[in-house]
Design a protein around this motif. Structure first.
Motif, PDB file in Angstrom:
ATOM      1  N   MET A   1      20.237  21.691 -25.483  1.00 44.04           N
ATOM      2  CA  MET A   1      19.852  20.298 -25.415  1.00 44.04           C
ATOM      3  C   MET A   1      18.833  20.114 -24.281  1.00 44.04           C
ATOM      4  O   MET A   1      18.981  20.704 -23.205  1.00 44.04           O
ATOM      5  N   SER A   2      17.794  19.356 -24.543  1.00 43.56           N
ATOM      6  CA  SER A   2      16.808  19.094 -23.493  1.00 43.56           C
ATOM      7  C   SER A   2      16.269  17.685 -23.646  1.00 43.56           C
ATOM      8  O   SER A   2      16.375  17.065 -24.698  1.00 43.56           O
ATOM      9  N   ASP A   3      15.672  17.196 -22.576  1.00 42.29           N
ATOM     10  CA  ASP A   3      15.113  15.846 -22.574  1.00 42.29           C
ATOM     11  C   ASP A   3      13.633  15.911 -22.177  1.00 42.29           C
ATOM     12  O   ASP A   3      13.081  16.998 -21.977  1.00 42.29           O
ATOM     13  N   ALA A   4      13.014  14.746 -22.055  1.00 42.64           N
ATOM     14  CA  ALA A   4      11.592  14.683 -21.728  1.00 42.64           C
ATOM     15  C   ALA A   4      11.296  15.277 -20.350  1.00 42.64           C
ATOM     16  O   ALA A   4      10.240  15.876 -20.134  1.00 42.64           O
ATOM     17  N   VAL A   5      12.229  15.132 -19.434  1.00 51.21           N
ATOM     18  CA  VAL A   5      12.009  15.671 -18.088  1.00 51.21           C
ATOM     19  C   VAL A   5      12.006  17.194 -18.118  1.00 51.21           C
ATOM     20  O   VAL A   5      11.260  17.831 -17.363  1.00 51.21           O
ATOM     21  N   ASP A   6      12.805  17.784 -18.985  1.00 54.25           N
ATOM     22  CA  ASP A   6      12.754  19.245 -19.138  1.00 54.25           C
ATOM     23  C   ASP A   6      11.352  19.687 -19.541  1.00 54.25           C
ATOM     24  O   ASP A   6      10.859  20.711 -19.059  1.00 54.25           O
ATOM     25  N   ALA A   7      10.708  18.913 -20.404  1.00 58.28           N
ATOM     26  CA  ALA A   7       9.336  19.256 -20.820  1.00 58.28           C
ATOM     27  C   ALA A   7       8.375  19.161 -19.639  1.00 58.28           C
ATOM     28  O   ALA A   7       7.506  20.030 -19.458  1.00 58.28           O
ATOM     29  N   VAL A   8       8.536  18.119 -18.820  1.00 62.01           N
ATOM     30  CA  VAL A   8       7.671  17.952 -17.650  1.00 62.01           C
ATOM     31  C   VAL A   8       7.858  19.107 -16.671  1.00 62.01           C
ATOM     32  O   VAL A   8       6.882  19.712 -16.212  1.00 62.01           O
ATOM     33  N   THR A   9       9.118  19.426 -16.360  1.00 69.93           N
ATOM     34  CA  THR A   9       9.357  20.508 -15.390  1.00 69.93           C
ATOM     35  C   THR A   9       8.911  21.857 -15.950  1.00 69.93           C
ATOM     36  O   THR A   9       8.410  22.699 -15.201  1.00 69.93           O
ATOM     37  N   ALA A  10       9.051  22.059 -17.267  1.00 70.67           N
ATOM     38  CA  ALA A  10       8.574  23.308 -17.872  1.00 70.67           C
ATOM     39  C   ALA A  10       7.053  23.431 -17.730  1.00 70.67           C
ATOM     40  O   ALA A  10       6.530  24.522 -17.438  1.00 70.67           O
ATOM     41  N   GLN A  11       6.346  22.316 -17.919  1.00 70.10           N
ATOM     42  CA  GLN A  11       4.898  22.339 -17.760  1.00 70.10           C
ATOM     43  C   GLN A  11       4.511  22.686 -16.321  1.00 70.10           C
ATOM     44  O   GLN A  11       3.618  23.502 -16.088  1.00 70.10           O
ATOM     45  N   TRP A  12       5.187  22.074 -15.362  1.00 69.96           N
ATOM     46  CA  TRP A  12       4.892  22.380 -13.964  1.00 69.96           C
ATOM     47  C   TRP A  12       5.251  23.823 -13.626  1.00 69.96           C
ATOM     48  O   TRP A  12       4.519  24.488 -12.887  1.00 69.96           O
ATOM     49  N   ASN A  13       6.373  24.298 -14.160  1.00 67.98           N
ATOM     50  CA  ASN A  13       6.755  25.697 -13.900  1.00 67.98           C
ATOM     51  C   ASN A  13       5.712  26.662 -14.456  1.00 67.98           C
ATOM     52  O   ASN A  13       5.434  27.694 -13.845  1.00 67.98           O
ATOM     53  N   ARG A  14       5.123  26.315 -15.592  1.00 69.62           N
ATOM     54  CA  ARG A  14       4.074  27.147 -16.190  1.00 69.62           C
ATOM     55  C   ARG A  14       2.799  27.071 -15.354  1.00 69.62           C
ATOM     56  O   ARG A  14       2.165  28.091 -15.070  1.00 69.62           O
ATOM     57  N   GLU A  15       2.410  25.852 -14.947  1.00 66.61           N
ATOM     58  CA  GLU A  15       1.141  25.648 -14.255  1.00 66.61           C
ATOM     59  C   GLU A  15       1.198  25.984 -12.769  1.00 66.61           C
ATOM     60  O   GLU A  15       0.198  26.408 -12.196  1.00 66.61           O
ATOM     61  N   ARG A  16       2.350  25.744 -12.140  1.00 62.76           N
ATOM     62  CA  ARG A  16       2.491  25.993 -10.704  1.00 62.76           C
ATOM     63  C   ARG A  16       3.823  26.677 -10.416  1.00 62.76           C
ATOM     64  O   ARG A  16       4.724  26.103  -9.823  1.00 62.76           O
ATOM     65  N   PRO A  17       3.954  27.938 -10.830  1.00 66.44           N
ATOM     66  CA  PRO A  17       5.214  28.644 -10.609  1.00 66.44           C
ATOM     67  C   PRO A  17       5.533  28.855  -9.128  1.00 66.44           C
ATOM     68  O   PRO A  17       6.664  29.207  -8.780  1.00 66.44           O
ATOM     69  N   ASP A  18       4.571  28.597  -8.274  1.00 67.21           N
ATOM     70  CA  ASP A  18       4.776  28.751  -6.836  1.00 67.21           C
ATOM     71  C   ASP A  18       5.540  27.588  -6.210  1.00 67.21           C
ATOM     72  O   ASP A  18       5.955  27.658  -5.059  1.00 67.21           O
ATOM     73  N   ILE A  19       5.737  26.500  -6.975  1.00 67.76           N
ATOM     74  CA  ILE A  19       6.439  25.313  -6.465  1.00 67.76           C
ATOM     75  C   ILE A  19       7.761  25.158  -7.208  1.00 67.76           C
ATOM     76  O   ILE A  19       7.789  25.151  -8.442  1.00 67.76           O
ATOM     77  N   ASP A  20       8.835  25.008  -6.470  1.00 72.85           N
ATOM     78  CA  ASP A  20      10.149  24.753  -7.061  1.00 72.85           C
ATOM     79  C   ASP A  20      10.251  23.248  -7.318  1.00 72.85           C
ATOM     80  O   ASP A  20      10.388  22.450  -6.383  1.00 72.85           O
ATOM     81  N   VAL A  21      10.137  22.855  -8.573  1.00 76.65           N
ATOM     82  CA  VAL A  21      10.058  21.434  -8.925  1.00 76.65           C
ATOM     83  C   VAL A  21      11.421  20.806  -9.220  1.00 76.65           C
ATOM     84  O   VAL A  21      11.501  19.748  -9.847  1.00 76.65           O
ATOM     85  N   TRP A  22      12.515  21.405  -8.736  1.00 79.82           N
ATOM     86  CA  TRP A  22      13.838  20.875  -9.026  1.00 79.82           C
ATOM     87  C   TRP A  22      13.977  19.385  -8.698  1.00 79.82           C
ATOM     88  O   TRP A  22      14.660  18.664  -9.438  1.00 79.82           O
ATOM     89  N   PRO A  23      13.334  18.846  -7.605  1.00 81.35           N
ATOM     90  CA  PRO A  23      13.498  17.412  -7.340  1.00 81.35           C
ATOM     91  C   PRO A  23      12.982  16.531  -8.490  1.00 81.35           C
ATOM     92  O   PRO A  23      13.523  15.458  -8.751  1.00 81.35           O
ATOM     93  N   MET A  24      11.940  17.001  -9.178  1.00 79.79           N
ATOM     94  CA  MET A  24      11.416  16.228 -10.310  1.00 79.79           C
ATOM     95  C   MET A  24      12.469  16.046 -11.398  1.00 79.79           C
ATOM     96  O   MET A  24      12.468  15.040 -12.102  1.00 79.79           O
ATOM     97  N   GLY A  25      13.337  17.002 -11.535  1.00 75.85           N
ATOM     98  CA  GLY A  25      14.387  16.905 -12.541  1.00 75.85           C
ATOM     99  C   GLY A  25      15.333  15.756 -12.278  1.00 75.85           C
ATOM    100  O   GLY A  25      15.790  15.089 -13.219  1.00 75.85           O
ATOM    101  N   ILE A  26      15.598  15.503 -11.019  1.00 80.20           N
ATOM    102  CA  ILE A  26      16.512  14.408 -10.667  1.00 80.20           C
ATOM    103  C   ILE A  26      15.768  13.080 -10.581  1.00 80.20           C
ATOM    104  O   ILE A  26      16.139  12.102 -11.232  1.00 80.20           O
ATOM    105  N   VAL A  27      14.712  13.047  -9.775  1.00 86.16           N
ATOM    106  CA  VAL A  27      13.977  11.796  -9.595  1.00 86.16           C
ATOM    107  C   VAL A  27      13.362  11.348 -10.926  1.00 86.16           C
ATOM    108  O   VAL A  27      13.392  10.155 -11.267  1.00 86.16           O
TER     109      VAL A  27
END
Length: 166
Positions: A1-27
């Protein structure tokens, strides 16, 4: 199961794997939920010929206890809006016969905002259906999940200093 935020964080993980975007998942989820809840609540109150802010003012006055009145300053703190916004809201609600301004007997410079009998009737009639509507919005959560989420959100609010209405 995934939501729209999973898509956003996946895009950031692909584009900027050097940044841990976990806060985006919550905020991001809190932000999206806020928008979705606001939309649902706006529609609910519109069906009852109220704006959400009007219900918030009515409910704040009602839960303050008899005689169901507060200073404009106390309403301002509870509503988390500017003084100009609260004045505008009170003006509109007074014109609709929901609240009235009452001079404070002890301090003639001070004005209290009081529920009218009509405002009291409206808020008392609507608070039950409002709570039912909120329960509908949270129906995906079981009792333990609701308690856990409420506790976690409380921790965040306390950490940001949101600990009282005063």
């Amino acid at each position: 199961m995934s939501d729209a935020v999973d898509a956003v964080t996946a895009q950031w993980n692909r584009e900027r794997p050097d940044i841990d975007v976990w806060p985006m998942g919550i905020v991001g989820r809190l932000s999206r939920l806020s928008i979705l809840f606001e939309r649902e609540l706006k529609e609910f109150f519109a069906r009852h010929e109220l704006e959400r802010f009007e219900f918030d003012v009515l409910a704040t006055l009602r839960r303050s206890g008899a005689p169901y009145e507060l200073t404009a300053g106390a309403l301002l703190k509870a509503a988390m809006v500017t003084s100009g916004a609260i004045t505008n809201r009170i003006d509109r609600m007074e014109a609709r016969g929901l609240v009235e301004r009452v001079r404070d007997g002890g301090d003639r410079r001070s004005v209290r905002i009081r529920l009218t009998p009509r405002g009291l009737e409206i808020v008392d009639g609507l608070v039950g259906p409002h709570v039912d509507n909120e329960a509908r919005l949270l129906a995906a959560l079981g009792p333990a999940e609701r308690d856990q989420l409420a506790g976690l959100l409380r921790v965040l609010l306390e950490s940001m200093g949101d600990t009282s209405l005063a």
